[in-house]
Design a protein around this motif. Structure first.
Motif, PDB file in Angstrom:
ATOM      1  N   PRO A  66      18.840  -4.480  -5.490  1.00  0.00           N
ATOM      2  CA  PRO A  66      17.629  -3.766  -5.055  1.00  0.00           C
ATOM      3  C   PRO A  66      16.528  -3.919  -6.108  1.00  0.00           C
ATOM      4  O   PRO A  66      16.810  -3.924  -7.311  1.00  0.00           O
ATOM      5  N   LEU A  67      15.303  -4.054  -5.654  1.00  0.00           N
ATOM      6  CA  LEU A  67      14.182  -4.278  -6.567  1.00  0.00           C
ATOM      7  C   LEU A  67      13.015  -3.378  -6.186  1.00  0.00           C
ATOM      8  O   LEU A  67      12.714  -3.205  -5.007  1.00  0.00           O
ATOM      9  N   ILE A  68      12.348  -2.813  -7.206  1.00  0.00           N
ATOM     10  CA  ILE A  68      11.146  -1.997  -7.008  1.00  0.00           C
ATOM     11  C   ILE A  68       9.973  -2.720  -7.646  1.00  0.00           C
ATOM     12  O   ILE A  68      10.068  -3.201  -8.781  1.00  0.00           O
ATOM     13  N   HIS A  69       8.867  -2.781  -6.940  1.00  0.00           N
ATOM     14  CA  HIS A  69       7.624  -3.353  -7.472  1.00  0.00           C
ATOM     15  C   HIS A  69       6.666  -2.212  -7.783  1.00  0.00           C
ATOM     16  O   HIS A  69       6.308  -1.428  -6.907  1.00  0.00           O
ATOM     17  N   HIS A  70       6.260  -2.113  -9.057  1.00  0.00           N
ATOM     18  CA  HIS A  70       5.378  -1.029  -9.498  1.00  0.00           C
ATOM     19  C   HIS A  70       4.051  -1.608  -9.975  1.00  0.00           C
ATOM     20  O   HIS A  70       4.024  -2.605 -10.707  1.00  0.00           O
ATOM     21  N   SER A  71       2.959  -0.964  -9.586  1.00  0.00           N
ATOM     22  CA  SER A  71       1.623  -1.449  -9.960  1.00  0.00           C
ATOM     23  C   SER A  71       0.643  -0.294  -9.935  1.00  0.00           C
ATOM     24  O   SER A  71       1.006   0.844  -9.610  1.00  0.00           O
ATOM     25  N   ASP A  72      -0.613  -0.592 -10.264  1.00  0.00           N
ATOM     26  CA  ASP A  72      -1.649   0.405 -10.055  1.00  0.00           C
ATOM     27  C   ASP A  72      -2.041   0.392  -8.573  1.00  0.00           C
ATOM     28  O   ASP A  72      -1.412  -0.291  -7.758  1.00  0.00           O
ATOM     29  N   ARG A  73      -3.081   1.145  -8.238  1.00  0.00           N
ATOM     30  CA  ARG A  73      -3.471   1.285  -6.830  1.00  0.00           C
ATOM     31  C   ARG A  73      -4.620   0.349  -6.459  1.00  0.00           C
ATOM     32  O   ARG A  73      -5.409   0.617  -5.566  1.00  0.00           O
ATOM     33  N   GLY A  74      -4.676  -0.769  -7.160  1.00  0.00           N
ATOM     34  CA  GLY A  74      -5.740  -1.725  -6.915  1.00  0.00           C
ATOM     35  C   GLY A  74      -5.682  -2.354  -5.536  1.00  0.00           C
ATOM     36  O   GLY A  74      -4.621  -2.421  -4.901  1.00  0.00           O
ATOM     37  N   LEU A  75      -6.819  -2.813  -5.088  1.00  0.00           N
ATOM     38  CA  LEU A  75      -6.951  -3.439  -3.774  1.00  0.00           C
ATOM     39  C   LEU A  75      -5.968  -4.593  -3.605  1.00  0.00           C
ATOM     40  O   LEU A  75      -5.385  -4.773  -2.527  1.00  0.00           O
ATOM     41  N   GLN A  76      -5.777  -5.376  -4.663  1.00  0.00           N
ATOM     42  CA  GLN A  76      -4.894  -6.547  -4.556  1.00  0.00           C
ATOM     43  C   GLN A  76      -3.478  -6.147  -4.159  1.00  0.00           C
ATOM     44  O   GLN A  76      -2.837  -6.819  -3.345  1.00  0.00           O
ATOM     45  N   TYR A  77      -2.964  -5.053  -4.749  1.00  0.00           N
ATOM     46  CA  TYR A  77      -1.573  -4.663  -4.529  1.00  0.00           C
ATOM     47  C   TYR A  77      -1.398  -3.844  -3.251  1.00  0.00           C
ATOM     48  O   TYR A  77      -0.309  -3.826  -2.680  1.00  0.00           O
ATOM     49  N   CYS A  78      -2.449  -3.160  -2.824  1.00  0.00           N
ATOM     50  CA  CYS A  78      -2.367  -2.360  -1.601  1.00  0.00           C
ATOM     51  C   CYS A  78      -2.659  -3.174  -0.346  1.00  0.00           C
ATOM     52  O   CYS A  78      -2.415  -2.697   0.769  1.00  0.00           O
ATOM     53  N   SER A  79      -3.183  -4.369  -0.514  1.00  0.00           N
ATOM     54  CA  SER A  79      -3.597  -5.172   0.639  1.00  0.00           C
ATOM     55  C   SER A  79      -2.425  -5.458   1.575  1.00  0.00           C
ATOM     56  O   SER A  79      -1.260  -5.503   1.155  1.00  0.00           O
ATOM     57  N   ASN A  80      -2.750  -5.664   2.834  1.00  0.00           N
ATOM     58  CA  ASN A  80      -1.714  -5.939   3.835  1.00  0.00           C
ATOM     59  C   ASN A  80      -0.917  -7.197   3.495  1.00  0.00           C
ATOM     60  O   ASN A  80       0.305  -7.243   3.680  1.00  0.00           O
ATOM     61  N   GLU A  81      -1.612  -8.227   2.994  1.00  0.00           N
ATOM     62  CA  GLU A  81      -0.943  -9.496   2.682  1.00  0.00           C
ATOM     63  C   GLU A  81       0.089  -9.326   1.571  1.00  0.00           C
ATOM     64  O   GLU A  81       1.211  -9.840   1.653  1.00  0.00           O
TER      65      GLU A  81
END
Length: 249
Positions: A164-179
């Motif tokens: 199992p893997l978790i991806h953690h980031s800030d709430r920037g547009l790049q990471y929240c984008s649908n793609e």
């Protein structure tokens, strides 16, 4: 002064100078590759050679201080996060999580590595446990394609594909984008994000950014994008394969 004491003091002084020169040569052998590597990590890498000449950590600090070779951290700040967007923002699910093995949590971030004449941004995906940079991309803009390329590289370099893997980031547009979120979903990766504007919520990613900038000077020169990519590639290779990570000791 007693003649014996006088000549003994001269001999002791020459011996100390010889030791200092040996230490400086050892330090340069490392700093030719990593010019701004700190003293604690230098000691970790050189402790066997230093032990042969009876130089401990305190003496190493003293010799480097006398020779103006201590590293002074530099601080720089450039906003790369745009969290004012319409996309879904996820909860922080790693804030109280203990990292126990590689590829349990990946942390992602973007840092500014250019200047007004030659702007460039470095997208990184780092393993939270091992501190290994799994994927990266250098681009001339903050568009999400750079972050996606870094993520795709990380998946190619993944070793434990069944865990199992978790991806953690800030709430920037790049990471929240649908793609971006679609890629994570297709790979069955859970999503975690910072919930405040506090850099400590993504401290590992911020730390890696600082190391690449301060120790490897990837943002210090007015390079074109092609040269910047080569500079970053070499820095990350050294970071992943040579530089010690004290948090892993």
């Amino acid at each position: 002064m007693n003649r014996q004491v006088y000549y003994r003091s001269i001999k002791s002084k020459k011996h100390k100078q010889l030791i200092a020169l040996q230490v400086i040569d050892l330090v340069y052998s490392i700093r030719n590759l990593m010019p701004r590597l700190g003293t604690r990590k230098l000691y970790h890498m050189l402790r066997f050679e230093l032990g042969k000449i009876n130089v401990g950590r305190d003496k190493l600090f003293k010799i480097l201080k006398v020779n103006n070779m201590l590293i002074t951290p530099k601080k720089s700040y450039h906003i790369t996060t745009d969290s004012h967007h319409r996309f879904r923002k996820h909860k922080n699910i790693v804030s109280n999580l203990e990292f126990e093995h590689p590829e349990q949590v990946w942390v992602s971030d973007i840092t500014y590595t250019g200047n007004r004449k030659n702007p460039s941004y470095l997208a990184l995906v780092t393993d939270a446990y091992s501190k290994r940079i799994m994927g990266y991309d250098v681009s001339a803009s903050l568009e999400m394609e750079g972050s996606i390329r870094a993520l795709e590289m990380a998946f190619k370099n993944r070793n434990y594909r069944d865990r199992p893997l978790i991806h953690h980031s800030d709430r920037g547009l790049q990471y929240c984008s649908n793609e971006y979120q679609k890629i994570l979903k297709n790979k069955f990766v859970s999503t975690s994000m910072t919930e405040k504007y506090d850099p400590y919520e993504n401290a590992i990613a911020e730390r890696v950014n600082g190391v690449l900038k301060q120790e490897f000077s990837i943002a210090a020169y007015n390079n074109d994008l092609s040269t910047k990519k080569k500079l970053v590639k070499d820095a990350i290779n050294i970071y992943n394969t040579v530089r010690p990570h004290l948090s892993n000791q």
